[in-house]
Design an enzyme around this catalytic site. Sequence first.
Site, short mmCIF file in Angstrom:
data_model
loop_
_atom_site.label_atom_id
_atom_site.label_comp_id
_atom_site.label_asym_id
_atom_site.label_seq_id
_atom_site.Cartn_x
_atom_site.Cartn_y
_atom_site.Cartn_z
N ARG A 74 38.67 -33.39 8.52
CA ARG A 74 38.97 -32.98 9.67
C ARG A 74 37.89 -32.01 9.96
O ARG A 74 37.73 -30.96 9.14
CB ARG A 74 40.39 -32.56 9.71
N GLY A 79 37.16 -26.68 3.82
CA GLY A 79 36.72 -27.58 2.82
C GLY A 79 35.54 -28.55 3.58
O GLY A 79 34.45 -28.72 3.03
N CYS A 80 35.78 -29.06 4.63
CA CYS A 80 34.95 -29.87 5.62
C CYS A 80 33.88 -29.05 6.23
O CYS A 80 32.61 -29.73 6.03
CB CYS A 80 35.63 -30.53 6.54
N THR A 81 33.95 -27.89 6.24
CA THR A 81 32.80 -27.02 6.85
C THR A 81 31.82 -26.90 5.56
O THR A 81 30.55 -27.03 5.69
CB THR A 81 33.35 -25.78 7.43
N ALA A 84 30.18 -29.93 4.66
CA ALA A 84 28.89 -30.31 5.88
C ALA A 84 27.60 -29.57 5.69
O ALA A 84 26.71 -29.72 5.84
CB ALA A 84 29.68 -30.21 7.32
#
Length: 188
Positions: A74, A79-81, A84
């Site tokens: 998401r 974690g996704c940031t 990325a």
Amino acid sequence: MNFNRRQLLRLLLVGGAFFCRGRSAQALGGTMPAIGSIVPMFDLEGTDRTNPDQKRWSLDDFQGRWLVLYFYPRDFTSGCTIEAHGFQSLVNEFHEAGASIVAISADNLKEHESFCTSEGLDFPLLSDPDGAVSRLYGSWMPPYSMRHTFLIDPEGVLSESWTGVSPVGHAREVLRTLQAACQDNRQV
């Protein structure tokens, strides 16, 4: 046939496990492509700050180049940031090695556009809201894509995969693997 309580519980557990087997593969994200196999096709809407006129991306758009295809749960989560930012910090090194980076999640286009802008991402984020492509790559746990990464060679063959990755340092690991694969190809 008479069963005591323990035997009945064991029978129910074994029977339940047998009947739930089909669901466990789905719960684990589906069937992943095997190393050395042609990867599944995809064609999804997305966004990319470096190419704002393009609205859809398919596997064919990357033919003849290495592709780092990563799935993540998401936009805007910690974690996704981190993941990325890891790929973004190395985007030029990936390009120098002849690779493109593409990220896929179930987020919609508006969320992706906002995430790309606020985080300064210079690679496509594709929207897979129903998980159709994520399932093809064994990366779907409804309602989210799982954190898996696939390194696809210029002919569309899966060279390497990572499942359940830790976002910290992952991009560097993928880059090292890509560079080694490119070096091996030059020696052949």
